[in-house]
Design a protein around this motif. Structure first.
Motif, PDB file in Angstrom:
ATOM      1  N   TYR A   1       0.869  -1.136   0.022  1.00 32.70           N
ATOM      2  CA  TYR A   1       0.068   0.040   0.035  1.00 32.70           C
ATOM      3  C   TYR A   1       0.839   1.267   0.123  1.00 32.70           C
ATOM      4  CZ  TYR A   1      -3.611   3.190   1.044  1.00 32.70           C
ATOM      5  OH  TYR A   1      -4.642   4.220   1.021  1.00 32.70           O
ATOM      6  N   ALA A   2       0.815   2.097  -1.035  1.00 33.68           N
ATOM      7  CA  ALA A   2       1.207   3.426  -0.998  1.00 33.68           C
ATOM      8  C   ALA A   2       3.029   3.158  -1.044  1.00 33.68           C
ATOM      9  CB  ALA A   2       0.800   4.371  -0.016  1.00 33.68           C
ATOM     10  N   GLY A   3       3.499   2.166  -1.685  1.00 34.18           N
ATOM     11  CA  GLY A   3       4.985   2.148  -1.756  1.00 34.18           C
ATOM     12  C   GLY A   3       5.407   1.292  -0.510  1.00 34.18           C
ATOM     13  N   ILE A   4       4.773   0.661   0.405  1.00 37.46           N
ATOM     14  CA  ILE A   4       5.357  -0.004   1.401  1.00 37.46           C
ATOM     15  C   ILE A   4       4.488  -1.236   1.524  1.00 37.46           C
ATOM     16  CG2 ILE A   4       5.942   1.805   2.672  1.00 37.46           C
ATOM     17  CD1 ILE A   4       3.752   1.369   4.912  1.00 37.46           C
ATOM     18  N   VAL A   5       5.223  -2.310   2.152  1.00 36.81           N
ATOM     19  CA  VAL A   5       4.633  -3.645   2.374  1.00 36.81           C
ATOM     20  C   VAL A   5       4.007  -3.492   3.710  1.00 36.81           C
ATOM     21  CG1 VAL A   5       5.091  -6.121   2.709  1.00 36.81           C
ATOM     22  CG2 VAL A   5       6.345  -4.926   1.196  1.00 36.81           C
ATOM     23  N   VAL A   6       2.721  -3.820   3.706  1.00 44.76           N
ATOM     24  CA  VAL A   6       2.108  -3.540   5.132  1.00 44.76           C
ATOM     25  C   VAL A   6       1.690  -4.880   5.721  1.00 44.76           C
ATOM     26  CG1 VAL A   6       0.644  -1.569   4.357  1.00 44.76           C
ATOM     27  CG2 VAL A   6      -0.442  -3.551   3.862  1.00 44.76           C
ATOM     28  N   GLU A   7       1.564  -5.859   4.967  1.00 51.17           N
ATOM     29  CA  GLU A   7       1.475  -7.322   5.497  1.00 51.17           C
ATOM     30  C   GLU A   7       1.936  -8.329   4.550  1.00 51.17           C
ATOM     31  OE1 GLU A   7      -2.288  -8.132   6.914  1.00 51.17           O
ATOM     32  OE2 GLU A   7      -1.811 -10.153   7.841  1.00 51.17           O
ATOM     33  N   THR A   8       2.595  -9.296   5.135  1.00 52.45           N
ATOM     34  CA  THR A   8       3.215 -10.380   4.152  1.00 52.45           C
ATOM     35  C   THR A   8       2.886 -11.998   5.270  1.00 52.45           C
ATOM     36  OG1 THR A   8       5.017 -11.500   3.371  1.00 52.45           O
ATOM     37  CG2 THR A   8       5.753  -9.750   4.818  1.00 52.45           C
ATOM     38  N   GLY A   9       2.572 -12.772   4.520  1.00 52.53           N
ATOM     39  CA  GLY A   9       2.510 -14.016   5.206  1.00 52.53           C
ATOM     40  C   GLY A   9       2.166 -15.294   4.166  1.00 52.53           C
ATOM     41  N   THR A  10       2.063 -16.496   4.717  1.00 51.86           N
ATOM     42  CA  THR A  10       1.553 -17.381   3.608  1.00 51.86           C
ATOM     43  C   THR A  10       0.161 -17.182   3.299  1.00 51.86           C
ATOM     44  OG1 THR A  10       0.725 -18.636   5.481  1.00 51.86           O
ATOM     45  CG2 THR A  10       3.014 -19.191   4.944  1.00 51.86           C
ATOM     46  N   LEU A  11      -0.310 -18.013   2.076  1.00 54.20           N
ATOM     47  CA  LEU A  11      -1.592 -17.847   1.709  1.00 54.20           C
ATOM     48  C   LEU A  11      -2.522 -17.891   2.775  1.00 54.20           C
ATOM     49  CD1 LEU A  11      -3.337 -17.361  -0.989  1.00 54.20           C
ATOM     50  CD2 LEU A  11      -3.332 -19.832  -0.989  1.00 54.20           C
ATOM     51  N   HIS A  12      -2.340 -18.792   3.624  1.00 52.76           N
ATOM     52  CA  HIS A  12      -3.372 -18.978   4.745  1.00 52.76           C
ATOM     53  C   HIS A  12      -3.332 -17.857   5.898  1.00 52.76           C
ATOM     54  CE1 HIS A  12      -4.520 -23.039   2.933  1.00 52.76           C
ATOM     55  NE2 HIS A  12      -5.285 -22.889   3.670  1.00 52.76           N
ATOM     56  N   GLU A  13      -2.441 -17.667   6.051  1.00 49.67           N
ATOM     57  CA  GLU A  13      -2.321 -16.558   7.165  1.00 49.67           C
ATOM     58  C   GLU A  13      -2.832 -15.295   6.718  1.00 49.67           C
ATOM     59  OE1 GLU A  13       1.951 -17.848   9.562  1.00 49.67           O
ATOM     60  OE2 GLU A  13       2.198 -16.605   7.501  1.00 49.67           O
ATOM     61  N   VAL A  14      -2.625 -14.875   5.528  1.00 49.14           N
ATOM     62  CA  VAL A  14      -3.127 -13.733   4.860  1.00 49.14           C
ATOM     63  C   VAL A  14      -4.538 -13.825   4.648  1.00 49.14           C
ATOM     64  CG1 VAL A  14      -3.068 -12.104   3.087  1.00 49.14           C
ATOM     65  CG2 VAL A  14      -0.830 -12.654   4.103  1.00 49.14           C
TER      66      VAL A  14
END
Lengths: 339, 341
Positions: free
Chosen positions: B230-243
């Motif tokens: 979002y707006a040039g930064i990573v706000v969340e990252t995780g495995t498919l199930h986590e996200v």
């Protein structure tokens, strides 16, 4: 329960016969001549009714003729054949005062919010253009009406003197909606109104359209290729393939019990934003591409890609019939002889 | 698993008349061998700029890589020379684009466009390359590839052009394939074909894929891990199930709740994210999502949140994760926030 059994069973579908038909399309055809004898049969015999106050969704892949239907209904194109009655009048026979009234009652929202607003006009003049043409308001009253409309669609008064390039895609689509609403229409044709917008903005525009429908008692013809969005917004949905309508039912019924193999495939191809559901389900992946509408296949047009194709399909075009009350389909699988 | 690509603290800007647009502002993520990582976000969030920076396709100027490292197979792609990059591009790294019509050369036959990279990178002779091209076209499911190889892109349909693009991209067996919205321009039934093809080819060759998209449905279908930007930064990252099942960032909740689903009932309201993304010429100094966030606190507008580890694979940049933050109504998937107004 097999599809056929279901088809033969008379379900307790809600009787919609007492509702007023606002738009009735019968055997509509629109052919484009390309020269050297080639004809594109963009719409080739489509019939349906739209009831007052409902949202009628039209889905299909690109080139199926859904946008052509929208443009033919609002008389941007003249129909090649067939009739369209709007509130009892044949729209292709309208002249003079009646025609002007029709133009006011039916409005359109376009797909591309960048191309459908004149870049050299202010928002005030864009929204007021309909008011000017129909002589509905002038001077201070005109300005006031426009500002009210801008507020209705979630913009404000200071936006009135700006030009389209100063707005984001979602805001421009709101301007397009304000313009359509300005002349107090009863029927709005929305041709892919959200396809060009980002997901988070799409929901804003769709919620706005639904709110306006409740407040103003509008009837929508909602054209889109996004099946989940069409299902969400529509009361009834028509599925098109290569110029023909192949299935028509109310949206829960259509998505819950699709009858036509094309509808089944189309539904199974929609990606589900849920990893578990997505892995579990079986997808029907259609082979090949949509054939050219210049030289469509004989018989049923879907037969070249249909997983359930029979001999009969190449010979005769299937009839458009009501298999379950209020659920229409054009497919040989549901012929009486097949029982 | 070993990391094939590791992007660290990447900053990319563009100079314009209005000032410097900070398109990517400190992005970290990695891709393991053989996995598919999806980068999701709205237009303007920097997802395409990130991928083009990895390919070094950003025109410089106006683009500037301000800061950061891109480790790919023991090299830093930010530092390698243009000449070296040319060797890597096409052979080890390949890309497919959103619009197959504008990314294929209209004046060259499809066959020649495939043989081009085979001759350049694999030093094949022209007749051998032609044979290989036909083989590749057959592999991606183009009927009668011998005659199709002699045709021009305009004679192909949209889905077939995308297949041809995939054939070109895979011609030299790249280690990493970057797919920038590969199915957005296609119809649903064709989209399903292309995703199916990409999955099959990945199984066969073990290629890592970075999939850039805004369609969460496609992500659920194909990705192993997800990076939300979002707006040039990573706000969340995780495995498919986590996200998908345990999203922690309000923006991720918003994305999930604003998408209509086939199993969503007609009467249920969609929950849009109000407002629009910030201007990246002068991005807010705090969390960029604060202005649109229902749970925003005072601290959000003042300070950028740090990445918090929720598990070894799941990270989120949000002040709600701070031990002193109030408990927001989260973990609830689609009913994540209260309805708007």
């Amino acid at each position: 329960m097999s599809k056929q059994e279901r088809a033969n069973q008379v379900t307790k579908a809600p009787a919609k016969n007492n509702r007023e038909v606002i738009l009735s399309v019968k055997g509509l055809k629109k052919h484009f001549h390309l020269g050297s004898g080639q004809v594109v049969k963009a719409v080739d015999g489509v019939s349906f009714d739209v009831y007052r106050g409902e949202t009628f969704g039209l889905v299909g892949e690109s080139g199926c003729g859904k946008s052509t239907i929208g443009r033919t209904l609002i008389r941007l194109y003249n129909a090649t054949e067939g009739s369209v009655t709007f509130k009892g009048d044949d729209i292709y026979q309208l002249k003079g005062k009646k025609l002007k009234e029709f133009n006011q009652k039916m409005q359109m929202i376009f797909q591309d919010p960048y191309a459908s607003l004149n870049p050299r006009m202010t928002v005030l003049n864009i929204v007021a253009e309909g008011l000017d043409i129909h002589g509905l308001a002038r001077g201070e009253e005109r300005r006031k009406r426009v500002i009210d409309l801008l507020k209705v669609v979630g913009l404000n008064a200071e936006h009135a003197n700006r030009f389209p390039h100063e707005f984001s895609g979602g805001q421009r689509q709101r301007i397009g909606i304000a313009r359509a609403l300005a002349v107090k229409p009863e029927f709005i044709i929305a041709d892919e109104p959200i396809s060009a917008l980002d997901v988070s903005i799409q929901a804003q525009v769709v919620n706005l359209l639904r709110k306006l429908q409740k407040e103003h008692g509008l009837t929508y013809l909602f054209i889109a290729h996004d099946l989940s969005m069409v299902k969400y917004i529509s009361d009834r949905v028509g599925v098109m393939y290569l110029g023909n309508m192949v299935e028509l039912a109310n949206s829960e019924e259509l998505y819950g019990h699709p009858l036509h193999p094309y509808t089944e495939a189309l539904l199974s191809a929609v990606p589900i934003p849920d990893p578990d559901a997505s892995k579990k389900r079986e997808r029907i992946i259609l082979e090949g591409d949509v054939p050219s509408p210049i030289n469509p296949p004989s018989g049923c047009r879907f037969r070249t890609r249909c997983p359930k194709v029979m001999e009969l399909c190449a010979i005769a075009a299937p009839e458009w019939k009501e298999v379950v009350p209020n659920h229409w389909v054009a497919c040989h699988l549901y012929d009486k002889e097949q029982k | 698993m070993s990391k094939l690509l590791d992007v660290r603290d990447l900053h990319v800007s563009f100079t314009t008349y209005n000032g410097e647009v900070k398109a990517v502002r400190g992005v970290n993520f990695y891709v393991n061998k053989g996995e598919t990582v999806a980068i999701v976000g709205e237009s303007g969030c920097g997802k395409s700029v990130t991928s083009q920076t990895i390919m070094r396709l950003i025109p410089q100027p106006p683009g500037i890589i301000r800061h950061g490292e891109i480790h790919f197979a023991d090299r830093d792609l930010v530092k390698v020379s243009d000449k070296q990059m040319e060797k890597i591009r096409g052979s080890e790294l390949a890309m497919i684009f959103q619009d197959p019509m504008t990314s294929l050369n209209p004046t060259m036959t499809v066959g020649r466009q495939i043989t081009e990279s085979l001759i350049k990178h694999q030093k094949l002779g022209s007749s051998k390359a032609r044979q290989k091209a036909i083989e590749l076209l057959r592999m991606v499911g183009i009927p009668s590839p011998e005659s199709r190889a002699k045709q021009y892109p305009h004679q192909f349909s949209g889905g077939m052009r995308q297949r041809a693009m995939i054939a070109i991209a895979l011609s030299c067996r790249p280690k990493l394939l970057i797919a920038d919205e590969p199915t957005t321009a296609l119809d649903v039934t064709i989209q399903a074909q292309i995703i199916d093809l990409m999955k099959r080819l990945q199984e066969k060759f073990g290629t890592s894929i970075i999939l850039i998209t805004h369609d969460l449905g496609v992500v659920a279908d194909i990705a192993d891990r997800v990076v939300v930007m979002y707006a040039g930064i990573v706000v969340e990252t995780g495995t498919l199930h986590e996200v998908f099942f345990n999203p922690h960032h309000p923006y991720t909740w918003g994305l999930m709740a604003s998408m209509p689903r086939l199993d969503l009932h007609h009467e249920q309201e969609l929950l849009p994210i109000s407002g629009s993304p910030p201007d990246l010429i002068s991005p807010p100094k705090g969390c960029p999502f604060a202005a649109r966030c229902r749970h925003a606190m005072k601290v959000c507008t003042e300070y950028m949140p740090e990445m918090t580890d929720l598990s070894s694979t799941h990270q989120v940049a949000c002040w709600l994760e701070h031990p002193m933050a109030p408990k927001a109504n989260k973990h609830t998937g689609r009913n994540g926030g209260e309805a708007d107004e």
